[in-house]
Design a protein around this motif. Sequence first.
Motif, PDB file in Angstrom:
ATOM      1  N   ASN A  70      -6.537  -1.898  -2.025  1.00 35.87           N
ATOM      2  CA  ASN A  70      -6.892  -0.747  -2.870  1.00 35.87           C
ATOM      3  C   ASN A  70      -5.722   0.223  -2.850  1.00 35.87           C
ATOM      4  O   ASN A  70      -5.499   0.936  -1.866  1.00 35.87           O
ATOM      5  CB  ASN A  70      -8.148  -0.060  -2.345  1.00 35.87           C
ATOM      6  CG  ASN A  70      -8.519   1.167  -3.166  1.00 35.87           C
ATOM      7  OD1 ASN A  70      -7.845   1.510  -4.138  1.00 35.87           O
ATOM      8  ND2 ASN A  70      -9.595   1.839  -2.777  1.00 35.87           N
ATOM      9  N   PRO A  71      -4.920   0.287  -3.937  1.00 31.13           N
ATOM     10  CA  PRO A  71      -3.721   1.137  -3.924  1.00 31.13           C
ATOM     11  C   PRO A  71      -4.012   2.620  -3.763  1.00 31.13           C
ATOM     12  O   PRO A  71      -3.097   3.397  -3.474  1.00 31.13           O
ATOM     13  CB  PRO A  71      -3.065   0.834  -5.279  1.00 31.13           C
ATOM     14  CG  PRO A  71      -4.122   0.219  -6.111  1.00 31.13           C
ATOM     15  CD  PRO A  71      -5.075  -0.462  -5.186  1.00 31.13           C
ATOM     16  N   ALA A  72      -5.260   3.031  -3.920  1.00 35.46           N
ATOM     17  CA  ALA A  72      -5.609   4.441  -3.722  1.00 35.46           C
ATOM     18  C   ALA A  72      -5.664   4.815  -2.244  1.00 35.46           C
ATOM     19  O   ALA A  72      -5.638   6.006  -1.903  1.00 35.46           O
ATOM     20  CB  ALA A  72      -6.950   4.744  -4.391  1.00 35.46           C
ATOM     21  N   PHE A 115      -3.163   3.577   3.371  1.00 36.48           N
ATOM     22  CA  PHE A 115      -2.688   2.459   4.199  1.00 36.48           C
ATOM     23  C   PHE A 115      -2.561   1.173   3.391  1.00 36.48           C
ATOM     24  O   PHE A 115      -2.339   0.104   3.960  1.00 36.48           O
ATOM     25  CB  PHE A 115      -3.655   2.227   5.365  1.00 36.48           C
ATOM     26  CG  PHE A 115      -5.097   2.115   4.932  1.00 36.48           C
ATOM     27  CD1 PHE A 115      -5.609   0.925   4.440  1.00 36.48           C
ATOM     28  CD2 PHE A 115      -5.927   3.224   4.995  1.00 36.48           C
ATOM     29  CE1 PHE A 115      -6.919   0.825   4.034  1.00 36.48           C
ATOM     30  CE2 PHE A 115      -7.248   3.137   4.586  1.00 36.48           C
ATOM     31  CZ  PHE A 115      -7.749   1.937   4.109  1.00 36.48           C
ATOM     32  N   ALA A 116      -2.722   1.251   2.064  1.00 43.09           N
ATOM     33  CA  ALA A 116      -2.678   0.052   1.231  1.00 43.09           C
ATOM     34  C   ALA A 116      -1.306  -0.615   1.281  1.00 43.09           C
ATOM     35  O   ALA A 116      -0.285   0.029   1.567  1.00 43.09           O
ATOM     36  CB  ALA A 116      -3.024   0.409  -0.214  1.00 43.09           C
ATOM     37  N   LEU A 117      -1.269  -1.893   1.001  1.00 43.67           N
ATOM     38  CA  LEU A 117       0.000  -2.599   0.877  1.00 43.67           C
ATOM     39  C   LEU A 117       0.790  -2.013  -0.289  1.00 43.67           C
ATOM     40  O   LEU A 117       0.206  -1.653  -1.316  1.00 43.67           O
ATOM     41  CB  LEU A 117      -0.238  -4.091   0.636  1.00 43.67           C
ATOM     42  CG  LEU A 117      -0.973  -4.863   1.737  1.00 43.67           C
ATOM     43  CD1 LEU A 117      -1.242  -6.292   1.280  1.00 43.67           C
ATOM     44  CD2 LEU A 117      -0.175  -4.858   3.025  1.00 43.67           C
ATOM     45  N   PRO A 118       2.115  -1.919  -0.166  1.00 45.32           N
ATOM     46  CA  PRO A 118       2.928  -1.428  -1.289  1.00 45.32           C
ATOM     47  C   PRO A 118       2.875  -2.411  -2.452  1.00 45.32           C
ATOM     48  O   PRO A 118       2.505  -3.579  -2.281  1.00 45.32           O
ATOM     49  CB  PRO A 118       4.328  -1.315  -0.694  1.00 45.32           C
ATOM     50  CG  PRO A 118       4.326  -2.236   0.479  1.00 45.32           C
ATOM     51  CD  PRO A 118       2.935  -2.227   1.019  1.00 45.32           C
ATOM     52  N   PRO A 119       3.269  -1.960  -3.655  1.00 43.92           N
ATOM     53  CA  PRO A 119       3.088  -2.786  -4.856  1.00 43.92           C
ATOM     54  C   PRO A 119       3.669  -4.195  -4.768  1.00 43.92           C
ATOM     55  O   PRO A 119       3.016  -5.159  -5.182  1.00 43.92           O
ATOM     56  CB  PRO A 119       3.774  -1.957  -5.950  1.00 43.92           C
ATOM     57  CG  PRO A 119       3.604  -0.540  -5.492  1.00 43.92           C
ATOM     58  CD  PRO A 119       3.736  -0.593  -3.997  1.00 43.92           C
ATOM     59  N   PHE A 120       4.885  -4.359  -4.237  1.00 44.20           N
ATOM     60  CA  PHE A 120       5.475  -5.699  -4.249  1.00 44.20           C
ATOM     61  C   PHE A 120       4.727  -6.632  -3.307  1.00 44.20           C
ATOM     62  O   PHE A 120       4.649  -7.846  -3.556  1.00 44.20           O
ATOM     63  CB  PHE A 120       6.965  -5.640  -3.893  1.00 44.20           C
ATOM     64  CG  PHE A 120       7.278  -5.640  -2.421  1.00 44.20           C
ATOM     65  CD1 PHE A 120       7.553  -6.817  -1.746  1.00 44.20           C
ATOM     66  CD2 PHE A 120       7.299  -4.446  -1.703  1.00 44.20           C
ATOM     67  CE1 PHE A 120       7.851  -6.811  -0.394  1.00 44.20           C
ATOM     68  CE2 PHE A 120       7.597  -4.438  -0.352  1.00 44.20           C
ATOM     69  CZ  PHE A 120       7.878  -5.617   0.308  1.00 44.20           C
ATOM     70  N   ARG A 121       4.139  -6.079  -2.247  1.00 47.33           N
ATOM     71  CA  ARG A 121       3.364  -6.911  -1.336  1.00 47.33           C
ATOM     72  C   ARG A 121       1.970  -7.190  -1.899  1.00 47.33           C
ATOM     73  O   ARG A 121       1.424  -8.284  -1.713  1.00 47.33           O
ATOM     74  CB  ARG A 121       3.298  -6.262   0.038  1.00 47.33           C
ATOM     75  CG  ARG A 121       4.666  -6.289   0.722  1.00 47.33           C
ATOM     76  CD  ARG A 121       4.778  -5.318   1.893  1.00 47.33           C
ATOM     77  NE  ARG A 121       3.881  -5.630   2.995  1.00 47.33           N
ATOM     78  CZ  ARG A 121       3.710  -4.834   4.049  1.00 47.33           C
ATOM     79  NH1 ARG A 121       4.395  -3.677   4.117  1.00 47.33           N
ATOM     80  NH2 ARG A 121       2.893  -5.169   5.010  1.00 47.33           N
ATOM     81  N   LEU A 122       1.406  -6.243  -2.622  1.00 46.69           N
ATOM     82  CA  LEU A 122       0.161  -6.515  -3.337  1.00 46.69           C
ATOM     83  C   LEU A 122       0.363  -7.630  -4.357  1.00 46.69           C
ATOM     84  O   LEU A 122      -0.506  -8.483  -4.552  1.00 46.69           O
ATOM     85  CB  LEU A 122      -0.337  -5.249  -4.046  1.00 46.69           C
ATOM     86  CG  LEU A 122      -0.974  -4.169  -3.181  1.00 46.69           C
ATOM     87  CD1 LEU A 122      -1.234  -2.918  -4.020  1.00 46.69           C
ATOM     88  CD2 LEU A 122      -2.286  -4.661  -2.567  1.00 46.69           C
ATOM     89  N   ALA A 123       1.536  -7.616  -4.995  1.00 48.97           N
ATOM     90  CA  ALA A 123       1.830  -8.629  -6.016  1.00 48.97           C
ATOM     91  C   ALA A 123       1.900 -10.016  -5.400  1.00 48.97           C
ATOM     92  O   ALA A 123       1.370 -10.986  -5.955  1.00 48.97           O
ATOM     93  CB  ALA A 123       3.133  -8.286  -6.731  1.00 48.97           C
ATOM     94  N   ARG A 124       2.558 -10.157  -4.259  1.00 38.93           N
ATOM     95  CA  ARG A 124       2.684 -11.485  -3.681  1.00 38.93           C
ATOM     96  C   ARG A 124       1.367 -11.959  -3.076  1.00 38.93           C
ATOM     97  O   ARG A 124       1.104 -13.170  -3.070  1.00 38.93           O
ATOM     98  CB  ARG A 124       3.812 -11.535  -2.664  1.00 38.93           C
ATOM     99  CG  ARG A 124       3.614 -10.814  -1.343  1.00 38.93           C
ATOM    100  CD  ARG A 124       4.889 -10.986  -0.517  1.00 38.93           C
ATOM    101  NE  ARG A 124       4.740 -10.463   0.839  1.00 38.93           N
ATOM    102  CZ  ARG A 124       5.709 -10.529   1.760  1.00 38.93           C
ATOM    103  NH1 ARG A 124       6.871 -11.074   1.456  1.00 38.93           N
ATOM    104  NH2 ARG A 124       5.518 -10.026   2.966  1.00 38.93           N
TER     105      ARG A 124
END
Length: 241
Positions: A220-222, A225-234
């Motif tokens: 959950n990018p909100a 502590f969420a994973l950063p975008p490039f790690r969410l992408a992978r």
Amino acid sequence: MTTSADLTPARIPGYDGGPLTRRPDLLEERLFWLGHLFPCALGSEDGEELLLGADYDAAGDFHRRLHERADWPAFTVPLTAGHRLHVVVRTFEDDPGTDFLVHHPDWDQAELLAVADGHFMGPALSWPELVAAADSGLPGGSTADPGARLLLLLPALGDDNLPDDAAERLTSALRALVGVEDPVALATVLLESQGAAGTATWTTMDDGIRVNDGAYSFRNPANGFALPPFRLARVSAALTP
């Protein structure tokens, strides 16, 4: 239930603890499943009773003995393109729990996606991602049984948009592997409550990244502590149904 090429690693990059040990034998122990699935029933009196019933004390004793060991049982579910989901039973005496991670050999570290313990983090998986991992038919890993793979990953589930056949699918796995008295009722309750984190709504962003709105989810990018975008992408790429 085991496969000829177990992909469970001796260590997981970026993940401390262990030593990790391959314990596919545990997947044939119904008392193991009772403890593993307990986080899915947490907070639901009906769910806890339907899951544990008369086996409450026996399941507790089994897992206390498991947590007295120095090694950490680890299980692997293979994904497409060489990705792997790892399920690690953390046997810290004072902080036991189960961690769910995704990794690829080309990554410098695994991504922690969910934690099932007293400080629950998640959810990590939507229902389509969970079923795709269970049904992939890919070789390797700790078990080739789709039902066992589904139950291994179930504590990481959080999805408020389940298909009509979800309860039937879970019922089949519970009946085959856990042997509870009323698997139909238990499947219904587990999918309604979905454990400590509850359900979550999943969406696909413009860039194709799948995220959810779970208050305790790394996806959950909100969340701070969420994973950063490039790690969410992978992660999304690894779990593509």
